[in-house]
Design a protein around this motif. Structure first.
Motif, mmCIF file in Angstrom:
data_model
loop_
_atom_site.group_PDB
_atom_site.id
_atom_site.type_symbol
_atom_site.label_atom_id
_atom_site.label_comp_id
_atom_site.label_asym_id
_atom_site.label_seq_id
_atom_site.Cartn_x
_atom_site.Cartn_y
_atom_site.Cartn_z
ATOM 1 N N LYS A 64 11.932 8.232 11.100
ATOM 2 C CA LYS A 64 10.772 7.446 11.040
ATOM 3 C C LYS A 64 9.799 7.427 9.916
ATOM 4 N N LYS A 65 10.592 8.177 8.891
ATOM 5 C CA LYS A 65 9.497 8.483 7.544
ATOM 6 C C LYS A 65 9.704 7.013 6.742
ATOM 7 N N ASP A 66 8.239 6.896 6.308
ATOM 8 C CA ASP A 66 8.017 5.735 4.983
ATOM 9 C C ASP A 66 8.635 6.497 3.625
ATOM 10 N N LEU A 67 9.355 5.989 3.204
ATOM 11 C CA LEU A 67 9.982 6.513 1.966
ATOM 12 C C LEU A 67 9.263 6.160 0.705
ATOM 13 N N ARG A 68 9.239 7.105 -0.066
ATOM 14 C CA ARG A 68 8.416 6.638 -1.412
ATOM 15 C C ARG A 68 9.248 6.186 -2.358
ATOM 16 N N GLY B 261 13.290 -2.120 5.148
ATOM 17 C CA GLY B 261 13.299 -0.932 6.134
ATOM 18 C C GLY B 261 13.020 0.421 5.381
ATOM 19 N N LEU B 262 12.602 0.402 4.128
ATOM 20 C CA LEU B 262 12.157 1.784 3.333
ATOM 21 C C LEU B 262 10.819 2.327 4.004
ATOM 22 N N ILE B 263 10.284 1.335 4.405
ATOM 23 C CA ILE B 263 8.987 1.649 5.219
ATOM 24 C C ILE B 263 8.966 0.764 6.322
ATOM 25 N N HIS B 264 8.120 1.198 7.278
ATOM 26 C CA HIS B 264 8.332 0.866 8.800
ATOM 27 C C HIS B 264 6.983 -0.202 8.912
ATOM 28 N N LYS C 287 1.829 -4.038 7.349
ATOM 29 C CA LYS C 287 1.705 -2.778 7.001
ATOM 30 C C LYS C 287 0.620 -2.202 6.440
ATOM 31 N N ARG D 162 9.595 -3.570 0.214
ATOM 32 C CA ARG D 162 9.870 -2.301 0.900
ATOM 33 C C ARG D 162 9.971 -2.432 2.427
#
Lengths: 300, 261
Positions: free
Chosen positions: B257-261, A54-57, A14, A50
């Motif tokens: 698609k958003k990467d969440l903070r 799946g909070l970030i891809h 990532k 994270r």
């Protein structure tokens, strides 16, 4: 591979824009394990977690959690896990019991009795407003939310920060019970002593990559020895011997170091020195970690 | 359903305050009408002789001496501006606030898909705006009835429908914007609402800027047009609805698609 894997990442990467998050991360956590994920701040612990949630891809590579793909089967994963973020926030104006109830509702679970019992054990007042709580108390609410539905896998990001020692012990006893009932526990930490005390396995992460991953018992027996020599021995005289990491010297005529290598070679040198005292002991996990950590620095 | 309930629950106080503020302000205006009615002859003359300004608010074609004319200018502006700001705030904070308040990590680590959350939030925005408009409409009707004027149901309905659609358009656009933000979107939201409002005024004043009517969400809320024609201006309404849908679609695509903070 005997047991099924609760977490299995394959070259998981990532990156944020151009900056590094995690790189080609290979992490295997067996089902039923009590796993410590250790690394300094900014090493990529939270990024790993994270990404798994799946909070970030992910940028490249792949991973499965409880046998489900993290990209395509995110909800299946989330329905089987419990997660405690390192810094947890709830919606303003919620009471503790509302937050816990909301978490259960989102899971479609009804576990109010279990929640109540957990609140009592953690000494948490369910009628308090969440926004009035201290960091530690907010964390307790997060713990109840993460644990109340008996998840198959518990992922906790720096769970003990903000908790007082008494609560930390209660917290770990809850985790141990969950683990005994079959849950896999995976928690990140930068406190090695708690990992050493509770975990069966551990992995060290640094600069976005796994340095090593093994059973804690095996890590403790890597053949590394902690050596303290009092006498005429100096660093210069040990030059050229590989596998030495110096730690702090307490006195002028004292030399402390971690040694991983042929003990005979070292003894030959020591034999030619005037030595008043020598101790050779097993290093703590923390010292092993520092050993790897610094070795990694030198390699760069 | 759980998320929707929570969303509405969290915003009910703000919804009530805004509904009452707008509704009671309109009601106050309406209650002042009987007293002003007698003096309206002069006011009419004055308002209709202010040149561009008159045109900008469509006051050249409305009779202030009647409750319909009075209502559509005075009350229309209150609901227009108040409603637009409210819709902008609700729309722009819908998705953004999860990250602003750091609750995204809590919400999205539960087994709810982003799509479901977006849909719930969208429904909550819709419900909240509908509730506000219902409360305002009730207060309006009651106040008109209270001063003994005949209730002009058709016009009243059309005016309120136009303002409702305008709010939904602004909320939809702001909802799309919300998916890009992680904090501090209120300024942008209110900016969008103001921009829309002034674009319409500019379009009313200058013939060469008339095309702006296709851009502004206020174009189809022109009460003089509505009362004259007895329907909403479709050629302005349709582009607006397209903008609204575009905002919503963008929100789905982007937030997924958003990467969440």
């Amino acid at each position: 591979m005997g047991k099924a894997l609760a977490i299995d990442t394959r070259k998981l990467t990532k990156s944020y824009g151009g900056s590094r998050g995690i790189v080609d991360l290979d992490l295997k956590v067996e089902e039923g394990d009590f796993f410590g994920f250790i690394g300094p701040n900014g090493a990529g612990k939270s990024t790993t977690i994270r990404t798994l949630l799946g909070l970030i891809h992910l940028t490249s590579g792949g991973a499965t959690v409880l046998g489900h793909d993290i990209v395509n089967e995110k909800e299946k994963i989330l329905s089987k896990i419990g997660y405690l973020p390192s810094e947890i926030f709830f919606y303003p104006k919620m009471r503790v019991k509302d937050a816990i109830r909301y978490s259960a509702d989102l899971r479609g679970a009804s576990c109010s009795k279990r929640a109540q019992e957990l609140c009592e054990r953690l000494d948490l007042d369910p009628m308090k407003k969440v926004e009035d709580l201290s960091l530690g108390n907010r964390k307790k609410v997060g713990i109840v939310c993460a644990v109340q539905h008996h998840p198959d896998l518990l992922i906790l990001d720096e769970p003990t920060s903000g908790l007082d020692p008494l609560m930390q012990r209660e917290f770990f006893s809850i985790l141990t019970e969950e683990n005994r009932e079959g849950s896999t526990i995976f928690f990140s930490s930068h406190i090695l002593s708690e990992v050493q005390a509770y975990c069966r396995s551990a992995a060290f992460i640094k600069d976005g990559s796994i340095l090593l991953s093994d059973k804690v018992a095996d890590l403790e027996q890597t053949g590394t020895r902690k050596i303290t020599v009092t006498g005429s021995l100096t660093r210069e005289k040990l030059q050229g011997i590989p596998g030495i990491t110096y730690t702090e010297d307490a006195r002028e005529d004292e030399l402390k170091f971690l040694y991983r290598g042929d003990i005979q070679k070292l003894l030959t040198i020591l034999a030619g020195e005037k030595i008043r005292d020598i101790t050779i002991t097993e290093p703590s996990l923390e010292e092993i970690f520092m050993h790897y950590y610094e070795a990694g620095e030198e390699r760069k | 359903m759980t998320v929707l309930k929570q969303e509405i629950h969290m915003q009910q106080k703000m919804l009530l305050i805004w509904s009452l503020a707008i509704g009671l302000l309109i009601a106050t205006c309406v209650l002042m009408f009987p007293e002003m009615k007698s003096q309206m002859g002069d006011v009419n003359e004055m308002f209709s002789s202010m040149g561009n300004f008159t045109e900008a608010f469509g006051m050249d074609r409305l009779d202030f001496g009647t409750i319909i004319g009075f209502y559509s200018v005075e009350c229309g502006n209150i609901l227009g501006i108040g409603g637009a700001f409210f819709a902008a705030i609700v729309g722009v904070s819908a998705l953004m606030k999860e990250e602003r308040d750091h609750t995204a990590e809590f919400l999205f680590s539960h087994p709810v898909s982003r799509k479901k959350v977006i849909t719930s939030k969208l429904l909550s925005v819709l419900s909240i705006i509908l509730i506000l408009n219902a409360i305002v409409l009730v207060l309006s009707v009651v106040s008109v009835a209270a001063i003994g004027e005949e209730i002009f149901w058709k016009e009243l309905f059309l005016i309120h429908l136009a303002y409702l659609l305008m709010q939904l358009e602004i909320a939809g656009i702001c909802f799309g914007i919300s998916s890009f933000l992680t904090r501090g979107g209120l300024g942008i939201g209110i900016g969008v609402a103001c921009l829309m409002y002034f674009l319409n005024i500019v379009a009313n004043i200058s013939t060469s800027a008339r095309f702006l009517k296709y851009v502004s969400a206020f174009a189809y809320t022109d009460t003089a047009d509505i009362i004259e024609s007895g329907h909403l201006e479709l050629k302005y309404l349709l582009p607006g609805m397209v903008f609204m849908i575009a905002g919503v679609v963008i929100a789905y695509v982007r937030y997924e698609k958003k990467d969440l903070r």
